[in-house]
Design a protein around this motif. Structure first.
Motif, short mmCIF file in Angstrom:
data_model
loop_
_atom_site.label_atom_id
_atom_site.label_comp_id
_atom_site.label_asym_id
_atom_site.label_seq_id
_atom_site.Cartn_x
_atom_site.Cartn_y
_atom_site.Cartn_z
N UNK A 126 -6.27 16.45 84.43
CA UNK A 126 -7.12 15.54 83.65
C UNK A 126 -6.29 14.70 82.69
N UNK A 127 -5.41 15.34 81.93
CA UNK A 127 -4.66 14.59 80.92
C UNK A 127 -3.63 13.65 81.52
N UNK A 128 -3.09 13.99 82.68
CA UNK A 128 -2.21 13.04 83.36
C UNK A 128 -2.96 11.75 83.67
N UNK A 129 -4.22 11.90 84.10
CA UNK A 129 -5.02 10.73 84.45
C UNK A 129 -5.47 9.96 83.21
N UNK A 130 -5.99 10.66 82.21
CA UNK A 130 -6.45 9.95 81.01
C UNK A 130 -5.28 9.28 80.30
N UNK A 131 -4.13 9.92 80.28
CA UNK A 131 -2.95 9.30 79.67
C UNK A 131 -2.60 8.00 80.38
N UNK A 132 -2.74 7.98 81.70
CA UNK A 132 -2.43 6.77 82.47
C UNK A 132 -3.40 5.64 82.14
N UNK A 133 -4.68 5.97 81.98
CA UNK A 133 -5.68 4.95 81.65
C UNK A 133 -5.40 4.38 80.27
N UNK A 134 -5.12 5.25 79.30
CA UNK A 134 -4.85 4.80 77.94
C UNK A 134 -3.57 3.98 77.89
N UNK A 135 -2.55 4.42 78.62
CA UNK A 135 -1.28 3.69 78.65
C UNK A 135 -1.45 2.30 79.24
N UNK A 136 -2.33 2.18 80.24
CA UNK A 136 -2.58 0.86 80.84
C UNK A 136 -3.17 -0.09 79.81
N UNK A 137 -4.15 0.38 79.07
CA UNK A 137 -4.76 -0.46 78.04
C UNK A 137 -3.74 -0.81 76.96
N UNK A 138 -2.92 0.15 76.59
CA UNK A 138 -1.91 -0.11 75.56
C UNK A 138 -0.93 -1.19 76.03
N UNK A 139 -0.54 -1.13 77.28
CA UNK A 139 0.42 -2.10 77.83
C UNK A 139 -0.06 -3.53 77.64
N UNK A 140 -1.33 -3.76 77.97
CA UNK A 140 -1.82 -5.14 77.94
C UNK A 140 -2.32 -5.55 76.56
N UNK A 141 -2.76 -4.60 75.76
CA UNK A 141 -3.10 -4.92 74.38
C UNK A 141 -1.85 -5.31 73.61
#
Length: 210
Positions: free
Chosen positions: A181-196
């Motif tokens: 779960x955390x591997x996946x949620x970390x990836x989603x959050x990291x994606x948003x951080x990248x573009x923000x």
């Protein structure tokens, strides 16, 4: 501007989906404050129950204070009516969701599948360059692109699309759930951080040039 509304779904709504919801809500809003509303529900919810005890401790250890207020609720057509994206914890939850809300056909993904789509997207130069700067436009674009991108991230073993259910299972299963779960949620959050951050850097550069 309204937030992007994400619903996470599992079976009882006391382990996987509420953990994913509080983790995503906390992480995404830390990056883009007020930009997201992440909630959860279950296909066979243990209605009004809080987190399963061990999962609740895990949430507490991660500093997710919102977990204490969680109460399980059943997936209904009303809950599904206004969501922008549904992230189910396992493949078995997809069809029951779509039976209640067929309009979501292209907006339902397993959490782990969705995370792989985001990882792929950020490594494709053409797609990476096309990601909108504005948060609302970015996620509307993402939800539109994701259905076709799922064909580019196949897995040999379909169970890798699922987060294992730890309910009434031994601690080793709980640990496996946490890792998946955390591997996946970390990836989603990291994606948003990248573009923000890209947008912020662009704005800083424009101000300096002006």
């Amino acid at each position: 501007m309204p937030p992007t509304r994400i619903l996470t779904v599992c079976t009882g709504n006391v382990c996987r989906s509420p953990m994913a919801a509080v983790e995503l809500d906390h992480g995404l809003n830390a990056v883009s404050p007020g930009g997201f509303a992440v909630t959860s529900a279950g296909m066979h919810a243990l209605v009004d129950q809080g987190f399963e005890e061990r999962v609740g401790r895990l949430a507490h250890d991660r500093g997710l204070e919102a977990a204490a207020a969680h109460r399980a609720r059943q997936v209904t057509p009303e809950i599904l009516r206004d969501v922008d994206l549904v992230l189910v914890m396992a493949r078995e939850h997809t069809q029951p969701v779509l039976q209640q809300a067929p309009r979501l056909l292209k907006k339902v993904f397993t959490l782990r599948e969705f995370a792989r789509i985001l990882l792929y997207l950020s490594t494709d130069p053409e797609l990476d360059a096309a990601v909108p700067a504005d948060r609302a436009e970015r996620w509307a674009w993402l939800v539109q692109q994701a259905p076709r991108l799922r064909q580019r991230v196949p897995v040999r073993h379909p169970e890798r699309n699922d987060v294992i259910d730890p309910y009434r299972q031994e601690d080793a299963v709980l640990q496996q759930m946490a890792e998946e779960l955390f591997e996946a949620t970390d990836a989603v959050i990291a994606w948003e951080r990248r573009y923000a951050q890209r947008r912020a850097a662009s704005g800083t550069a424009s101000s300096a040039a002006g």
